[in-house]
Design an enzyme around this catalytic site. Structure first.
Site, mmCIF file in Angstrom:
data_model
loop_
_atom_site.group_PDB
_atom_site.id
_atom_site.type_symbol
_atom_site.label_atom_id
_atom_site.label_comp_id
_atom_site.label_asym_id
_atom_site.label_seq_id
_atom_site.Cartn_x
_atom_site.Cartn_y
_atom_site.Cartn_z
ATOM 1 N N GLU A 62 0.889 -1.173 0.000
ATOM 2 C CA GLU A 62 0.000 0.000 0.000
ATOM 3 C C GLU A 62 0.917 1.211 0.000
ATOM 4 O O GLU A 62 1.603 1.499 0.984
ATOM 5 C CB GLU A 62 -0.920 -0.024 1.221
ATOM 6 N N GLU A 116 3.048 14.282 -4.378
ATOM 7 C CA GLU A 116 2.342 14.046 -3.117
ATOM 8 C C GLU A 116 2.988 14.871 -2.007
ATOM 9 O O GLU A 116 4.133 14.637 -1.635
ATOM 10 C CB GLU A 116 2.385 12.559 -2.759
#
Length: 490
Positions: free
Chosen positions: A259, A391
């Site tokens: 993840e 990000e």
């Protein structure tokens, strides 16, 4: 200790814990020859020292987990459920202590973030403990039957991050253990204390070797990912590190679930009741100081009301208080560590250098101790800007105007990431149609960050590999084993 004794112990109220911190290896608490400082992000000063395990100690934890697997995998779901329920009870007895420790090492506000994280983690264990993966009859005739079993893999290596160090670790622990695996956890060196503490609590409840927690430096992770006795790595962290995990794990062909990072887009449709959803969008972006993989990183708003939306978003942001998470009035804490703090400052420097319009924030107080980044709203930066393309993992929100739905979908998809996203609009059917065009592993419509034990969660593109949660996620902790049986004629 019996499960019954563990349950009685768990009902006692635990005092607040202030160390010392130990490794958990094979049911025993262990010290280490070396240690490292753990910092309080609200002050920038050392909070405690954590043990730095060496490779031999990690090998010991893996060996103990492999030994424990032989019996743990054979006792069955019902017995494992009893152990996990006892573990949840023990954690619940230490709930306040864990939440306070989480604030001190991670920085998040106590009431709005830390306590809910601990509560959700405990609830998650209980819910997962009640789940089963049944034997599936694939085919049956008069002469034979074909069964699909899901058997445990063995030792699971979990490498966990610093943004949700309790929840994201126990999200891995519960499905791994209930399906019959054992686990060794390596927590982030930025936030090892809560993991060491819940590992210590586990030793009074779980059989030796079933769950070990080993903190240390960067050499431990590559050793785990390459170790021949670890059957699977479950990793949450950056995309760059995830690529290293895949390469290292390939040598032993071990399973991996990754993840990874995201650059999630929220699209507010032209017909949206935008005034009513400002708080949801704000916390979807700024909750946990923006430090979550599925946080809103890009907020696309229709040009017809863009200026008014920015004003309303800023007004709501001004009502929040930045500070130490132990202050009950604080709603936004610091970023977690010095490395991330300096990275975030490069975003602010780029915004300033390129002259983008800053509607709120943008300046770090150089005299304030700790790693505090003010909530920053960037008004309509260009699509190719650093703050839109990368990000940020911080409380910095670019609010970008768009004119055309097809164009904004294309812009949202023009990213190497594909973790999550959200679409907001009065016409639910139209919003769902847009959501179905987003290249993500998860997408919300008129809500944000809803999670659940039966809701699959995973990334698309460079945001991950495999699935967590749901039956799909639980099955990835198992080996699908086909059993073909010839029926006896007697």
């Amino acid at each position: 200790m019996s499960i019954a004794t563990s349950l009685r112990t768990a009902t006692q109220t635990a005092p607040l814990f202030d160390g010392p911190y130990y490794l958990s290896i094979g049911g025993q608490l262990a010290t280490a020859e070396a240690s490292f400082d753990v910092f309080n992000p609200a002050t920038g000063k050392p909070l405690a020292q954590a043990p730095a395990a060496n490779i031999a100690q990690l090998d010991d934890a893996i060996a103990a987990a492999r030994t424990a697997f032989k019996s743990w995998s054979m006792i069955g779901y019902d017995r494992r459920q009893q152990y996990l329920e006892a573990y949840a009870d023990a954690l619940a007895a230490h709930r306040d202590e864990l939440a306070r420790l989480l604030v001190l090492e991670q920085g998040k506000p106590l009431k709005t973030m830390a306590e809910p994280e601990v509560d959700q983690a405990i609830s998650w264990i209980r819910q997962i403990a009640a789940r089963r993966i049944p034997v599936e009859i694939v085919e049956e005739t008069d002469s034979h039957v074909v069964e699909l079993h899901h058997t445990p893999l063995g030792v699971i290596g979990a490498i966990t991050p610093w943004n949700f160090p309790v929840l994201l670790a126990l999200w891995k622990v519960a499905p791994a253990l209930i399906t019959g695996n054992t686990m060794v956890i390596k927590p982030s060196p930025f936030t090892p204390l809560t993991s060491l503490r819940f590992g210590q609590i586990a030793q009074s409840v779980l059989p030796p070797g079933v769950l070990s927690v080993v903190s240390g430096n960067d050499e431990l992770g590559p050793h785990m990912t390459a170790h021949p006795d670890i059957a699977k790595i479950s990793f949450t962290g950056s995309t760059a590190t995830g690529k290293h995990v895949i390469r290292s794990a390939a040598g032993t062909m071990k399973r991996v679930t990754l993840e990874l990072g995201g650059n999630d887009a929220a699209i507010v449709m032209p017909d949206a009741d935008w005034e009513s959803i400002v708080p949801q969008l704000f916390w979807g972006a700024v909750g946990n100081s923006g430090q979550w993989c599925v946080g809103i990183k890009r907020l696309y708003v229709h040009r017809s009301y863009h200026a008014r939306f920015v004003d309303a978003f800023v007004a709501y942001a001004r009502r929040q208080k930045l500070g130490d998470g132990l202050d009950p009035e604080v709603t936004v804490g610091p970023v977690q560590n010095r490395m991330q703090f300096e990275k975030v400052r490069t975003f602010l420097d780029d915004i300033k250098a390129r002259g983008y319009k800053v509607a709120l924030g943008g300046e770090v107080d150089p005299d304030r101790p700790g790693y505090f980044i003010p909530v920053t709203v960037v008004d309509n930066p260009p699509e190719d800007s650093m703050i839109v393309q990368e990000e940020q993992f911080a409380p910095i929100v670019p609010i970008i105007a768009y004119d055309d739905i097809d164009d904004v979908v294309e812009r949202a998809n023009a990213s190497p990431y594909g973790l999550g996203g959200s679409v907001w609009g009065r016409d639910t059917r139209a919003a769902v149609a847009v959501a179905n065009r987003l290249e993500t592993g998860m997408v919300w419509v008129n809500e944000i960050h809803t999670q659940g034990v039966d809701i699959p969660f995973g990334g698309h593109k460079q945001s991950g590999l495999g699935t967590e949660h749901g039956s799909e996620g639980r099955q990835l902790f198992t080996n699908p084993k086909t059993v073909l049986i010839h029926k006896s004629r007697s």
